[in-house]
Design a protein around this motif. Structure first.
Motif, mmCIF file in Angstrom:
data_model
loop_
_atom_site.group_PDB
_atom_site.id
_atom_site.type_symbol
_atom_site.label_atom_id
_atom_site.label_comp_id
_atom_site.label_asym_id
_atom_site.label_seq_id
_atom_site.Cartn_x
_atom_site.Cartn_y
_atom_site.Cartn_z
ATOM 1 N N GLY A 111 0.795 -1.223 0.000
ATOM 2 C CA GLY A 111 0.000 0.000 0.000
ATOM 3 C C GLY A 111 0.830 1.277 0.000
ATOM 4 O O GLY A 111 0.297 2.359 -0.223
ATOM 5 N N GLU A 115 -0.374 4.980 -1.456
ATOM 6 C CA GLU A 115 -0.516 6.041 -0.453
ATOM 7 C C GLU A 115 0.218 7.292 -0.901
ATOM 8 O O GLU A 115 -0.286 8.411 -0.788
ATOM 9 N N VAL A 119 -3.955 7.961 -3.555
ATOM 10 C CA VAL A 119 -5.121 7.164 -3.967
ATOM 11 C C VAL A 119 -6.078 7.048 -2.774
ATOM 12 O O VAL A 119 -5.626 6.872 -1.644
ATOM 13 N N PRO A 120 -7.396 7.179 -3.009
ATOM 14 C CA PRO A 120 -8.346 7.047 -1.895
ATOM 15 C C PRO A 120 -8.267 5.675 -1.213
ATOM 16 O O PRO A 120 -7.940 4.678 -1.863
ATOM 17 N N THR A 121 -8.600 5.650 0.078
ATOM 18 C CA THR A 121 -8.412 4.452 0.899
ATOM 19 C C THR A 121 -9.031 3.175 0.316
ATOM 20 O O THR A 121 -8.362 2.154 0.233
ATOM 21 N N ILE A 124 -7.098 1.886 -2.498
ATOM 22 C CA ILE A 124 -5.818 1.294 -2.082
ATOM 23 C C ILE A 124 -6.019 -0.173 -1.724
ATOM 24 O O ILE A 124 -5.290 -1.046 -2.175
ATOM 25 N N TRP A 125 -7.060 -0.443 -0.932
ATOM 26 C CA TRP A 125 -7.300 -1.822 -0.512
ATOM 27 C C TRP A 125 -7.547 -2.730 -1.697
ATOM 28 O O TRP A 125 -7.066 -3.857 -1.739
ATOM 29 N N VAL A 128 -4.234 -3.275 -3.478
ATOM 30 C CA VAL A 128 -3.330 -4.137 -2.718
ATOM 31 C C VAL A 128 -3.738 -5.591 -2.908
ATOM 32 O O VAL A 128 -2.903 -6.460 -3.178
#
Lengths: 283, 274
Positions: A111, A115, A119-121, A124-125, A128
């Motif tokens: 991540g 980050e 990139v919005p959270t 990101i998930w 990843v």
């Protein structure tokens, strides 16, 4: 469309004596022209000190040329305004697996790149998870990188680059510090990525076996590009390769020796199956 | 032996403590450490023990692992105990032998001091065991953000800390390797007095530093290659948001603090262990 394009690239650095006085300049790269079309797999070969790693670092704007120009996806790497775009376009994987993992948990390391890009959270998930899956490391997402093998660490590093969604991945001797198993793991992961995500791959290496699937091979020596062609073309010039202190894959070597002894074998045999087939055809 | 140092390491597991917000863990750990110093009586220590015990059992970190973290402070611990044991005077004399005198007060102080030190280390290592260094860094960064206004580079400091923690095991492994390499070349780290031993460390420290610098260089390059550009414009993979469980943790810790404070303040009688 050219992904990486270099014209008369030169990189010089100062040579210093023990007191730090400049006593001359070294040319690590001397007038290199290189052209990498989008979506292709290009390998750069060379022994230690041939300038291949220096060339790789230019593709990510870690080094900027002292002469000539390097374009990454049409962007001049010397333009400071484009620096972060260049780095996002061309992701880089380094040699030492320990020294490029920043996170203490696998998923946090992957991540890290997104980050930095802001990139919005949620995204990101997603990234990843996607990138860990594509290198086959999803089940290790919560582990500590210290507990992984070299090959696994290197795959995490690749996932970390993939998560930034680059158009191009530059791998700077990613297998040099790995055992044969780890090497195979990493190369397989890279191949899979290339097929699934259609990213341009530039592999810097001195292991010949890793380049036989490449679209183009460049051989570097003393800062120059000395050979350029398809793997088959390159490996059919065994003696020339040897003069640049490069080893040839064993199968190719064997075929070449047999050919010299008078067997009627074609040049540039790359795989064991090919040699078997060619030998069978002899009778 | 050098790899046995577990203090400061993250122990990945699924537990309520692991899931708490890092800020909660940092603040509560600090409060716990304070609590060890505002009281000095048996009931206080009993309460602290219960609190710490509950947290440890909830954290699912093996007790053995936590106890291993105490190893580096053993010498400090023994020193403190011995000093307190012989130098604190008060109460009845328990043992008198040549120039050594052990008094009731001395025994009490030294035992409490040892417990305090052990809890100090255990309390803070529970925090590091259950919080990933990145979480820890994020927590610190957010807690200290106000300091940004007076030009303290909070993000940079936090990033440095998390990298340092990440490299502890790598450098330990490296030390081990260098040590073995030097032993193979005939270096002697085991014999001689303390000065000779310290001098014998030079052939370990020099290569270790060289390699640490090389690693730092590589890492900086890798971070830049991944578009690291300082704290500005960064998003978070795991943004910190207080949840119900975090509020409860605060409440419980505050209650614990009040109890400890009350015990230290209003329990007038001295309870002796012996």
């Amino acid at each position: 469309m050219k992904m990486i394009h270099a014209e008369k690239l030169v990189y010089e650095y100062d040579k210093r004596d023990e007191e730090g006085n400049v006593i001359g300049t070294n040319r690590a790269i001397d007038g290199v022209d290189i052209d990498v079309p989008q979506g292709s797999f290009v390998a750069v070969l060379g022994h230690n000190g041939s300038g291949k790693s220096t060339l790789a670092k230019h593709m990510n704007a870690i080094l900027v040329p002292t002469g000539g120009t390097m374009w990454v996806d049409g962007r001049d790497t010397r333009d400071p305004a484009e620096l972060w775009n260049v780095r996002q376009t061309a992701g880089m994987v380094f040699q030492n697996p320990d020294n490029q993992i920043i996170g203490t948990v696998v998923e946090e390391d992957v991540g890290f790149g997104p980050e930095n890009l802001g990139v919005p959270t949620d995204e990101i998930w997603k990234r990843v998870e996607d990138s860990l899956r594509s290198v086959g490391m999803l089940e290790y997402r919560k582990s500590s990188p210290n507990k992984l093998s070299g090959g696994q660490k290197q795959r995490v590093a690749i996932a970390g680059v993939i998560a930034m969604e680059p158009k191009c991945i530059v791998l700077d001797e990613p297998t040099a510090m790995l055992d044969p198993n780890g090497r195979r793991e990493v190369i397989r992961a890279v191949e899979k990525l290339r097929k699934e995500k259609n990213v341009t791959v530039i592999l810097i290496t001195h292991y010949m076996e890793e380049v036989i699937d490449a679209d183009q091979v460049f051989v570097m020596d003393d800062g120059h590009i000395v050979m350029h062609g398809t793997p088959r073309e390159i490996f059919s010039r065994v003696d020339e390769l040897k003069s640049y202190r490069m080893d040839v894959p064993q199968v190719t070597m064997l075929a070449e020796e047999l050919r010299k002894r008078g067997l009627d074998l074609p040049r540039g045999i790359l795989r064991r199956e090919e040699l078997v087939e060619a030998l069978c055809r002899l009778r | 032996m050098i790899r046995d140092i577990t203090i400061g390491q993250y122990y990945p597991a699924e537990s309520p403590i692991h899931r708490l917000d890092p800020r909660v863990k940092i603040v509560c750990t600090l409060l716990f450490l304070v609590s060890l110093f505002i009281q000095n009586s048996l009931p206080g220590y009993v309460i602290a023990t219960i609190f710490l015990g509950c947290v440890i059992s909830m954290s699912r970190v093996p007790v053995k692992y936590i106890v291993k973290g105490l190893k580096p402070i053993v010498i400090l611990l023994m020193f403190t105990v011995v000093m307190n044991l012989f130098l604190t005077r008060g109460g009845d004399t328990l043992v008198h032998f040549w120039i050594f005198t052990i008094t009731e007060e001395g025994l009490r102080t030294s035992v409490f001091m040892a417990v305090r030190l052990i809890y100090l280390v255990m309390g803070s290592s529970i925090m590091t065991f259950t919080t990933s260094p990145n979480g820890l860094t994020d927590g610190l960064e957010k807690l200290l953000r106000p300091l940004n206004k007076i030009n303290v580079p909070v993000h940079e400091v936090a990033m440095m800390m998390s990298i340092a923690l990440r490299f502890i095991p790598i450098l330990l492994e490296e030390t081990d390797k260098i040590m073995k390499a030097q032993i193979a070349r005939g270096a002697d780290f085991e014999s001689g007095n303390i000065i000779q031993r310290a001098k014998a460390m030079t052939p370990i420290l020099v290569p270790l530093f060289v390699s640490a610098f090389r690693r730092a260089n590589d890492l900086a390059m890798a971070m830049e290659a991944r578009c690291y550009n300082g704290g500005e414009g960064r998003t978070k993979m795991k943004p910190l948001r207080y949840k119900a469980q975090d509020r409860w943790a605060y409440v419980i810790t505050v209650i614990y603090m009040i109890v400890i404070f009350a015990v230290g303040r209003f329990v007038p009688f001295k309870l002796w262990i012996f």
